[in-house]
Motif scaffolding. Structure first.
Motif, PDB file in Angstrom:
ATOM      1  N   GLY A 168      33.054  67.087 -47.360  1.00  0.00           N
ATOM      2  CA  GLY A 168      34.076  66.916 -46.333  1.00  0.00           C
ATOM      3  C   GLY A 168      35.398  67.570 -46.694  1.00  0.00           C
ATOM      4  N   PHE A 169      35.549  68.002 -47.947  1.00  0.00           N
ATOM      5  CA  PHE A 169      36.777  68.667 -48.408  1.00  0.00           C
ATOM      6  C   PHE A 169      36.546  70.156 -48.653  1.00  0.00           C
ATOM      7  CE2 PHE A 169      36.777  64.226 -49.614  1.00  0.00           C
ATOM      8  CZ  PHE A 169      38.032  63.785 -49.225  1.00  0.00           C
ATOM      9  N   ARG A 170      35.464  70.692 -48.073  1.00  0.00           N
ATOM     10  CA  ARG A 170      35.050  72.067 -48.353  1.00  0.00           C
ATOM     11  C   ARG A 170      36.040  73.116 -47.859  1.00  0.00           C
ATOM     12  NH1 ARG A 170      32.636  69.891 -44.250  1.00  0.00           N
ATOM     13  NH2 ARG A 170      32.544  70.942 -42.231  1.00  0.00           N
ATOM     14  N   GLN A 171      36.920  72.774 -46.911  1.00  0.00           N
ATOM     15  CA  GLN A 171      37.857  73.761 -46.382  1.00  0.00           C
ATOM     16  C   GLN A 171      38.986  74.064 -47.360  1.00  0.00           C
ATOM     17  OE1 GLN A 171      36.987  75.357 -43.859  1.00  0.00           O
ATOM     18  NE2 GLN A 171      35.375  74.011 -43.104  1.00  0.00           N
ATOM     19  N   ARG A 217      45.053  74.494 -51.980  1.00  0.00           N
ATOM     20  CA  ARG A 217      44.380  74.302 -53.270  1.00  0.00           C
ATOM     21  C   ARG A 217      43.696  72.936 -53.317  1.00  0.00           C
ATOM     22  NH1 ARG A 217      46.498  77.517 -57.598  1.00  0.00           N
ATOM     23  NH2 ARG A 217      44.890  78.738 -56.573  1.00  0.00           N
ATOM     24  N   LEU A 218      42.514  72.890 -53.923  1.00  0.00           N
ATOM     25  CA  LEU A 218      41.779  71.638 -54.060  1.00  0.00           C
ATOM     26  C   LEU A 218      42.355  70.804 -55.196  1.00  0.00           C
ATOM     27  CD1 LEU A 218      39.330  69.820 -53.337  1.00  0.00           C
ATOM     28  CD2 LEU A 218      38.022  71.099 -55.057  1.00  0.00           C
ATOM     29  N   PHE A 219      42.806  69.595 -54.869  1.00  0.00           N
ATOM     30  CA  PHE A 219      43.195  68.585 -55.849  1.00  0.00           C
ATOM     31  C   PHE A 219      42.166  67.461 -55.780  1.00  0.00           C
ATOM     32  CE2 PHE A 219      47.094  70.864 -55.672  1.00  0.00           C
ATOM     33  CZ  PHE A 219      47.879  70.497 -56.762  1.00  0.00           C
ATOM     34  N   GLN A 271      42.593  61.084 -46.744  1.00  0.00           N
ATOM     35  CA  GLN A 271      43.079  61.548 -45.450  1.00  0.00           C
ATOM     36  C   GLN A 271      43.957  62.790 -45.615  1.00  0.00           C
ATOM     37  OE1 GLN A 271      42.045  60.169 -42.624  1.00  0.00           O
ATOM     38  NE2 GLN A 271      43.178  61.634 -41.367  1.00  0.00           N
ATOM     39  N   ALA A 272      44.664  62.870 -46.734  1.00  0.00           N
ATOM     40  CA  ALA A 272      45.542  64.014 -46.999  1.00  0.00           C
ATOM     41  C   ALA A 272      44.787  65.204 -47.586  1.00  0.00           C
ATOM     42  CB  ALA A 272      46.652  63.591 -47.958  1.00  0.00           C
ATOM     43  N   GLY A 273      43.496  65.016 -47.895  1.00  0.00           N
ATOM     44  CA  GLY A 273      42.701  66.112 -48.444  1.00  0.00           C
ATOM     45  C   GLY A 273      42.430  66.023 -49.922  1.00  0.00           C
ATOM     46  N   VAL A 274      42.683  64.846 -50.524  1.00  0.00           N
ATOM     47  CA  VAL A 274      42.466  64.662 -51.964  1.00  0.00           C
ATOM     48  C   VAL A 274      41.372  63.613 -52.175  1.00  0.00           C
ATOM     49  CG1 VAL A 274      43.500  64.080 -54.189  1.00  0.00           C
ATOM     50  CG2 VAL A 274      44.905  65.150 -52.400  1.00  0.00           C
ATOM     51  N   PRO A 275      40.155  64.023 -52.551  1.00  0.00           N
ATOM     52  CA  PRO A 275      39.123  63.023 -52.866  1.00  0.00           C
ATOM     53  C   PRO A 275      39.463  62.333 -54.182  1.00  0.00           C
ATOM     54  CG  PRO A 275      38.315  65.226 -53.342  1.00  0.00           C
ATOM     55  CD  PRO A 275      39.653  65.399 -52.695  1.00  0.00           C
ATOM     56  N   VAL A 276      39.283  61.011 -54.220  1.00  0.00           N
ATOM     57  CA  VAL A 276      39.573  60.248 -55.434  1.00  0.00           C
ATOM     58  C   VAL A 276      38.328  59.465 -55.839  1.00  0.00           C
ATOM     59  CG1 VAL A 276      41.032  58.509 -56.533  1.00  0.00           C
ATOM     60  CG2 VAL A 276      42.001  60.019 -54.779  1.00  0.00           C
ATOM     61  N   PHE A 277      37.884  59.650 -57.087  1.00  0.00           N
ATOM     62  CA  PHE A 277      36.748  58.916 -57.643  1.00  0.00           C
ATOM     63  C   PHE A 277      37.268  57.765 -58.496  1.00  0.00           C
ATOM     64  CE2 PHE A 277      34.971  63.069 -56.793  1.00  0.00           C
ATOM     65  CZ  PHE A 277      33.650  62.826 -56.435  1.00  0.00           C
ATOM     66  N   PRO A 303      28.485  70.740 -59.584  1.00  0.00           N
ATOM     67  CA  PRO A 303      27.864  71.635 -58.597  1.00  0.00           C
ATOM     68  C   PRO A 303      28.798  72.000 -57.448  1.00  0.00           C
ATOM     69  CG  PRO A 303      26.956  69.412 -58.411  1.00  0.00           C
ATOM     70  CD  PRO A 303      27.816  69.422 -59.626  1.00  0.00           C
ATOM     71  N   PHE A 304      29.717  71.097 -57.083  1.00  0.00           N
ATOM     72  CA  PHE A 304      30.601  71.379 -55.947  1.00  0.00           C
ATOM     73  C   PHE A 304      31.535  72.545 -56.255  1.00  0.00           C
ATOM     74  CE2 PHE A 304      34.453  70.436 -53.348  1.00  0.00           C
ATOM     75  CZ  PHE A 304      33.871  70.623 -52.107  1.00  0.00           C
TER      76      PHE A 304
END
Length: 705
Positions: A299-302, A412-414, A430-436, A448-449
């Motif tokens: 979902g953050f591929r863009q 940039r991906l964070f 929601q802002a584009g930052v995935p958090v684990f 892999p991502f």
């Protein structure tokens, strides 16, 4: 445009043959799901035992149904399936799902039933899913044909699905669906392919590649029946920027044995599956949890990310652990430019690292504004592709505004890792930052991502190369050639010719040796003897005429004893030569994917250490360089421990040339090998020291060792 799978996957009306009024039975569960989730199409239960089922009138037989349904779902015994399909086809029903097991997976009797079913499908052109299939679900249209209780046990879906599942197992489909929904990822299609008697895995991929309601596919593969079609479909995913996430079973011998028993499918080489997944830029997962995490990350591929990672950590130790894991997964943690380090040092104490990983230290709590500066600097530099932030709990909460603001201004991906359960995760996503919330899980998913993000250009390169490569002329003339003739044939494709000569007798062998210059090698020349060393047909480092004469007599006599029926064309005389390294190049015709190239380093060591890189053809010089980099022994080409640097450019050109020759061989049903390709020092080129051609599958006589 209507797709032929639309009646199957987007049915406007469904007939259930063998319907039940009991939601606990296979024939009743999907009817109850349709009712529960509010399917708006027409439903026609078919069973003479009932008057109605789940509020729908029940009909005694398919002929009594008042309308032609888009889809027939068959909950009948295996022995009755094909006869019922004929009746459905006679009614004009275009598609069907077959639940029943007991076909190809069930021995000779079941295989005969599947043969009958497949013959009917070929003749009728009816779209038939299964057999041995759990059924499907189109969650966006509430069309449930699967007998699976999982749909009511996972978190409810309140937004349109964008991720589709397609698996070669119904139970795996349910398990992966549960993982994906636990991650909050909305699902569009739930597809399991069963025995694929009519519809192969790749045809579902073709549908989903063009499906406007599918942005990502998560798939489970046991064995592909049509590897070439899979490649075409997967390249379409890549062209459209849709992630394809796959788990492949059968990695071990026992796993492969179980897969064959389960699906009765072709068994392709596992290494070629991995090569194919890489070339089409599919992400390969290892388990269901990782599949769910990758579906979420998709979902953050863009955002703009890749292999070069900057690590921001409030702990130096955690920064080191993360760096180790990323590098082990094939990513880079590059040292940041000096000017950038200097800018970071303005807010980071002397005891905190700034080279990468960047140790924010606990002092960052006192300078929340500087976090914004750090994020902006890292979002702007060309030195890295991705920023990975580790901060537990309230520290991640303190950094959330800076991360959100940065991602609003930069692509940039964070990615965040918070092991302390901060409250900002949803806001950051929601802002584009995935958090684990787990370090290991984060790194397993990111591996892999980030490769997928980095390879988006590479896959376009191979797709263009495939499109530009014309159909090869079959190399029928290569059948029955001896080693010298093969090497001469290879020069047509750009491979270099080496100094050598054939000799029919002792005098000719001596004359050739003196012309070429001592020391020389002498090898038996025969299209009928493949393993010349085992036949006693090779002598090396011959330094004078006497040695050549003796060697001639010895190899001819030994070869005659080893293979009395072999045609002997004399001997081949070659000057002894040396280089930096030896490569093995081999082309085989895989039963799943077709012609494929293998490149190994180290002569016989290639087999011992299994240090081989694989690619599906065609391959050009750029891809050849990547293949060499894949090898564990690649350092030998780069001046290892004072050795001269190898002529890698010439080696890559030779690999690309062999790829062109290999396509011509494959078109004639032939496989081939160069072993070894001698790589000389930089600027001195390469030499083809030995070559062979043999029928596909290795049957028959090999030409050379």
């Amino acid at each position: 445009m209507v797709h032929r799978l639309d009646p199957l996957l987007r049915p406007r009306s469904i007939a259930f043959i063998g319907a039940s009024a009991d939601a606990a039975r296979i024939g009743g569960m999907p009817l109850e799901l349709l009712n529960h989730f509010g399917y708006q199409g027409k439903v026609f239960p078919v069973n003479p035992k009932y008057q109605e089922a789940f509020g729908n009138r029940c009909y005694p037989d398919i002929e009594s149904v008042p309308e032609v349904a888009d889809l027939a779902v068959l909950a009948v015994a295996a022995a009755d399936v094909t006869a019922m399909l004929r009746r459905c086809h006679a009614r004009g029903i275009p598609a069907a799902i077959v639940y029943a097991s007991g076909f190809a997976e069930a021995g000779a009797a079941g295989a005969a039933l599947q043969d009958e079913l497949e013959a009917f499908v070929r003749k009728s052109a009816m779209v038939v899913a299964g057999p041995n299939c759990m059924g499907f679900a189109n969650l966006n249209h509430h069309a449930y044909t699967a007998f699976a209780s999982i749909f009511k046990k996972v978190p409810a879906q309140h937004e349109p699905g964008r991720v589709s599942l397609v698996t070669q197992s119904g139970n795996v489909c349910s398990a992966v669906f549960a993982q994906v929904r636990q991650q909050g990822v909305p699902v569009s299609h739930f597809i399991n392919t069963g025995n694929e008697a009519s519809l192969e895995f790749s045809e579902y991929l073709e549908f989903l590649a063009a499906d406007d309601e599918t942005d990502t596919v998560v798939g489970y593969i046991e064995q592909l029946r049509d590897g070439k079609r899979f490649v075409r479909a997967a390249l379409e995913f890549a062209r459209r920027g849709k992630p394809l996430i796959l788990l492949k079973a059968g990695e071990s011998d026992k796993g492969s044995e179980a897969v064959r028993s389960h699906t009765s499918a072709l068994a392709g080489k596992q290494a070629l599956y991995k090569a194919a997944f890489r070339q089409v830029n599919a992400m390969q997962a290892d388990d269901f949890a990782q599949m769910g995490d990758l579906a979420w990350l998709a979902g953050f591929r863009q955002r703009r990310g890749g292999r070069r990672v900057a690590i921001l950590s409030i702990s130096g130790a955690l920064g080191a652990i993360i760096a180790d894991k990323l590098i082990a997964a094939g990513h880079e943690v590059p040292t940041l430019p000096a000017a950038l380090q200097e800018a970071l040092r303005r807010g980071i104490p002397d005891y905190g690292m700034v080279a990468n990983p960047v140790d924010l230290t606990g002092n960052i709590v006192n300078q929340p504004g500087f976090v914004r500066t750090i994020c902006s600097l890292l979002a702007s530099t060309d030195a890295i592709d991705t920023v990975l932030v580790y901060a537990p709990g309230y520290l991640m909460d303190r950094m959330a505004d800076a991360l959100s603001q940065t991602c609003a201004e930069h692509q940039r991906l964070f990615v965040g890792i918070d092991t302390g359960s901060g409250s900002c995760h949803a806001r950051l996503a929601q802002a584009g930052v995935p958090v684990f919330n787990d370090l290991g899980r984060a790194l397993r998913a990111l591996a892999p991502f980030l490769h997928w993000m980095a390879r988006r250009d590479e896959v376009g390169h191979w797709a263009a190369l495939r499109a530009q490569t014309a159909a090869a002329e079959p190399a029928t003339e290569a059948r029955g050639m001896n080693e010298l003739q093969i090497r001469q044939w290879l020069t047509r494709f750009g491979l270099p010719q080496m100094a050598e000569a054939a000799a029919a007798d002792e005098d000719a062998a001596v004359a050739a040796a003196e012309r070429l210059g001592y020391p020389v090698a002498l090898k038996i020349l025969s299209a009928d003897i493949s393993h010349k060393t085992e036949a006693g047909g090779v002598r090396l480092a011959l330094t004078d005429a006497g040695a050549v004469r003796a060697a001639f007599r010895e190899v001819v006599a030994s070869a005659g004893r080893h293979a009395p029926q072999a045609r002997l064309d004399g001997v081949l005389v070659q000057p002894m030569t040396s280089g930096v390294a030896e490569l093995l190049l081999g082309v085989s015709i895989d039963p799943v994917f077709g012609p494929a190239l293998a490149v190994g380093l180290g002569g016989v060591l290639t087999e011992i250490y299994e240090d081989v890189s694989h690619r599906l053809l065609p391959v050009d010089g750029t891809m050849a360089r990547d293949m060499l980099r894949d090898l564990k022994a690649a350092a030998l080409l780069d001046g290892f421990r004072g050795r001269p640097k190898a002529d890698v450019e010439a080696a890559c050109d030779a690999i690309a040339s062999f790829s062109r020759a290999a396509l011509s061989l494959a078109a004639a049903g032939l496989e081939g090998e160069i072993n070894p390709l001698l790589v000389r020092p930089r600027g001195q080129g390469v030499a083809v020291l030995d070559a062979l051609v043999l029928p596909a599958g290795g049957a028959g006589t090999e030409v050379a060792e």
